[in-house]
Every structure is written in C-alpha cells, then in structure tokens.
Design an enzyme around this catalytic site. Structure first.
Site, PDB file in Angstrom:
ATOM      1  N   HIS A 180      -4.308   1.868   7.339  1.00  0.00           N
ATOM      2  CA  HIS A 180      -2.945   2.420   7.427  1.00  0.00           C
ATOM      3  C   HIS A 180      -2.755   3.538   6.380  1.00  0.00           C
ATOM      4  CE1 HIS A 180       1.607   1.730   7.844  1.00  0.00           C
ATOM      5  NE2 HIS A 180       1.518   2.485   6.763  1.00  0.00           N
ATOM      6  N   GLU A 181      -3.186   3.275   5.147  1.00  0.00           N
ATOM      7  CA  GLU A 181      -2.974   4.266   4.073  1.00  0.00           C
ATOM      8  C   GLU A 181      -3.854   5.502   4.273  1.00  0.00           C
ATOM      9  OE1 GLU A 181      -0.391   3.809   2.566  1.00  0.00           O
ATOM     10  OE2 GLU A 181      -0.179   1.661   2.934  1.00  0.00           O
ATOM     11  N   GLN A 238       3.364   9.857   0.820  1.00  0.00           N
ATOM     12  CA  GLN A 238       4.589   9.050   0.865  1.00  0.00           C
ATOM     13  C   GLN A 238       5.477   9.246  -0.356  1.00  0.00           C
ATOM     14  OE1 GLN A 238       2.457   5.237   2.052  1.00  0.00           O
ATOM     15  NE2 GLN A 238       4.428   4.998   3.079  1.00  0.00           N
ATOM     16  N   GLY A 296       0.833  -1.195   0.000  1.00  0.00           N
ATOM     17  CA  GLY A 296       0.000   0.000   0.000  1.00  0.00           C
ATOM     18  C   GLY A 296       0.863   1.238   0.000  1.00  0.00           C
ATOM     19  N   HIS A 320      -2.395   7.930   6.597  1.00  0.00           N
ATOM     20  CA  HIS A 320      -1.342   8.775   6.008  1.00  0.00           C
ATOM     21  C   HIS A 320      -1.910  10.103   5.500  1.00  0.00           C
ATOM     22  CE1 HIS A 320       2.490   6.726   6.008  1.00  0.00           C
ATOM     23  NE2 HIS A 320       1.972   5.589   5.552  1.00  0.00           N
ATOM     24  N   CYS A 325       6.040   0.222   7.603  1.00  0.00           N
ATOM     25  CA  CYS A 325       5.702   1.304   6.675  1.00  0.00           C
ATOM     26  C   CYS A 325       6.918   1.584   5.799  1.00  0.00           C
ATOM     27  CB  CYS A 325       5.333   2.548   7.483  1.00  0.00           C
ATOM     28  SG  CYS A 325       4.883   3.965   6.473  1.00  0.00           S
ATOM     29  N   LEU A 326       6.669   1.763   4.500  1.00  0.00           N
ATOM     30  CA  LEU A 326       7.786   2.031   3.582  1.00  0.00           C
ATOM     31  C   LEU A 326       8.498   3.335   3.943  1.00  0.00           C
ATOM     32  CD1 LEU A 326       6.205   1.003   0.161  1.00  0.00           C
ATOM     33  CD2 LEU A 326       7.773  -0.323   1.595  1.00  0.00           C
TER      34      LEU A 326
END
Lengths: 265, 152
Positions: free
Chosen positions: B129-130, B51, B46, B133, B87-88
């Site tokens: 989660h996304e 991000q 995701g 953000h 998380c990336l």
C-alpha cells in the site's frame, strides 16, 4: 417550417385510420362521435367534459406512475429525482381533474440504478401499451372494478421540468446529484459551468470518498471525481455546450482540469 | 516541519510520482521522525512521503515496530489475499484489495545501509500500500469495491 409526422400518425396512415391534429378539441367534436371508448396517451390539451361525454364507455388514460403518486406532466423524471426504486403505470378513467380519475389497472415497474428517464420511459411505454390492451379487454367484457385514487393514499405532484432546474449544486448530496443527472436525460440535461462554458453531464456515479463540494478530487480512467455534500460524484461522460459528447477523462485533458480546482461559474 | 499535516485525497501530490532520495542527510532523518509522529497521531500503520506533501520515495510501516525504508522496491511477492484496506489520506472509506501475502522489500535505512525486509500478511499489505503511494497509486484504484465506514 415543416411539421414532421409523429410515429403514431405514420402508423395510423399505414392502417388507413384518420388523423386529426386540432388546436382546440371543440373544433373537431363532431368527428369524435360514433366511438365506444376513447384512449388518451401523452396528450397535451385539457379534454373538456363535453368531449368525454361523447364516448359511451368514457375515455381511458395511460399515466406513467403509480397514481395517486406523481400526478402531472413529469412523473418519470420526478420518480427518478426522488430516488424511487419502483414506479409503474396506471390506466385511469379520464376526468376533468387532471390525472385524478378512478384506476382501472396498475402495473409495478422496478427502477434500476442505471435507469434514466429515457430508458425508463421506453420500458414503461412497452408495459403501458400491453396494459392498455388489457384494460380495453376488461371494459369490453364489463369486468372493470374502478378504484378511486383516494383509497390508495395522498396524491403527490410531478410538475413540469424546466431547463434551469438542471444546474448542479455541488453542495447537494451525491446521491441526489446522480439522480438528477439520470432524471434529466434525455432532456433538459444537468449542467455546471467551467470558465464560463456550460458543461452537460451525461453519465455519473456516486463515490463514498469525501471532498469539498465542487472540488476536483481526482481525475482518472473513470472520469472526474467532484466533491459533494456527502461523498462525491464521478463525472463519467460529459458534453460541453455545442460540442460532442466525451468521456470525463478526455474532457479533463482537453480542458486542462486540475486536481484541486473548484468547479465554479 | 513539526506537526506535518496528512494530505487528503484531492491534493495533487497524492497522484504524483515521487522522486528517489539521493542523500540520506539530517533533513531526511527529520522527515522520517515527523512522519512517524504523524502516523502515530492518526493511528496509522503506515505512511508514505507524498501523504505529508513530500513527493519523495520514503515510507514507514509500523505493524509491530516501525520500519523506515528509503527508495523501496518489492523484489519478491508470494500468495494472494483479498483484505480490507483504508488510507489516512482517504478518510471514512474502506475497500477490498487483493495483495500478495508475503513480500520482500529492498531499500535503504536511515543510515544509508541497504536492507531487505521480509513482510507477511498485514505487514506485507501495508508495504504494498505504501509503495503504491510513491507511484501515485491509491488503494481505491485497486479495490474491487469501496464503501463508507460509519464514524465511531
């Protein structure tokens, strides 16, 4: 200038015990006669052999470390700085060589993750006081079995802490930064500079999150997150020089700290 | 815009509240494509606009096939489960976060059509989660504990 009496002096006066504060011990040598045993705790002057010999049972000394580790004036600070999880107190016979006498007894004490020199010193002094009574009892009943320090390992040293040692190097390991913050409370405190202002760190915490050393990674309820060599450090409570102590987030707001900025001199 | 770099914790954009997308034009479609590439390249499941440095309300979730949702909102939540998340934008750290096990997400697709997506388990976790953000919220804010992961 006026000298403030120490708690020891006040207690002694209450108990009608004489108190001497000589500049040189040899000045009061005659007044030290007539005692069986001497007890020394946190005394700054070197005690010469001639004074030790005035006491038939010798002089004993309380030292806040597990000797022979951390001989010297700052054993509590160095134990925390080095990230030790255990330290203790030793009661030794005073000899001319500093902190090197035979051990009468030792007690181990756990160092908690949130301990500072202040909190740990308080615990050690309570345990130390009890241990002193025990040691005196042992001496009184001739039950001492002194152990030479060389039987317990190599000595290490805990030199005096200087205020300049408190400057934070953000390229150190996060764990070391937090240990230094703990070790330098209540004095001399760790610090960094922000736009020329000295900022003391009062409370910090390690975070596994990664970031460039000295870079402000985040600002939140918990404080200011600053990158270190590995991981990062939350500055939870700080004190700008000659200002009041404040939470990290209030400092960030008041001093307009921004995410992404680098904390440099 | 090719080869969008993933923004790392410490970049202020990750804490900003993203703005709604008003028109789904070529720019937005291209953005979605690049986001998918960036996500795939990093082996993510995701990614959200902030991000990649774009403070706009667009997310992509790919547990099985990729789903892009623009201006997403959660209209239904059910269940609760503690699970590990990473998380990336926060490399080498994971934490345990409590999330709903089922969510329904409403928003627009790349053809400007209103869609509703029902997601369960890992997919539901990824959507939550996304979408966080887009409000400047990171999983570490919700995690009960975080820890370092050893690099392989």
């Amino acid at each position: 200038m006026k000298l403030t009496p120490t708690p020891v002096k006040l207690k002694a006066q209450e108990l009608n015990m004489p108190v001497l504060s000589p500049e040189k011990l040899s000045d009061v040598r005659d007044k030290l006669r007539g005692f069986d045993l001497g007890v020394v705790v946190a005394y700054g002057l070197i005690i010469p052999k001639k004074v030790i010999e005035l006491f038939p049972k010798g002089i004993i000394n309380l030292h806040p470390s597990l000797l022979p580790k951390y001989r010297g004036p700052a054993p509590i600070q160095w134990a925390i700085l080095n990230g030790e999880e255990e330290t203790g107190i030793s009661i030794i016979y005073l000899t001319e060589e500093v902190d090197a006498g035979d051990i009468i007894l030792q007690e181990r004490v756990e160092i908690l993750p949130e301990d500072t020199t202040e909190t740990l010193s308080n615990r050690l002094s309570i345990i130390g006081a009890k241990a002193l009574r025990k040691a005196i009892k042992l001496i009184e009943t001739n039950n001492v079995n002194p152990i030479p320090q060389e039987n317990l390992g190599q000595p290490t040293y805990a030199p005096k802490i200087e205020p300049e040692m408190g400057e934070i190097d953000w390229s150190s390991r996060s764990r070391d930064i937090v240990n230094k913050v703990r070790a330098f409370i209540p004095w001399p405190k760790t610090y960094f500079y922000r736009s020329g202002t000295k900022i003391f760190i009062l409370e910090s915490e390690v975070s596994p999150v990664e970031g460039e050393p000295g870079k402000v990674i985040d600002i939140g309820e918990k404080g200011i997150l600053v990158g270190a060599q590995d991981g990062s450090v939350w500055l939870k409570r700080v004190q700008p020089e000659s200002r009041k102590a404040m939470n990290g987030i209030d400092f960030a707001n008041g001093y307009r700290i921004k995410i992404g900025e680098i904390l440099i001199k | 815009m090719s080869g969008l770099a993933i923004r790392i914790y410490g970049d202020p954009v990750l804490r900003q509240k993203a703005i709604p997308i008003e028109k789904i034009d070529r720019r937005v479609k291209r953005l979605a494509k690049y986001m998918e590439e960036a996500m795939d390249k990093a082996n993510g499941i995701g990614l959200a606009g902030p991000q990649v440095g774009i403070s706009e309300r667009i997310i992509i979730v790919k547990v099985k096939s990729p789903i892009v949702v623009i201006n997403p909102i959660i209209v239904y939540m059910e269940g609760e489960e503690l699970g590990e998340e990473g998380c990336l934008s926060i490399p080498n750290v994971v934490g345990d976060v409590s999330r709903a096990t089922k969510v329904v997400v409403r928003g627009l697709d790349l053809n400007s059509r209103e869609i509703e997506v029902e997601a369960n388990n890992l997919s539901a976790r990824a959507f939550q989660h996304e979408i966080d953000h887009l409000d400047g919220v990171l999983f570490i804010d919700r995690a009960i504990s975080i820890r370092k992961v050893e690099k392989f």
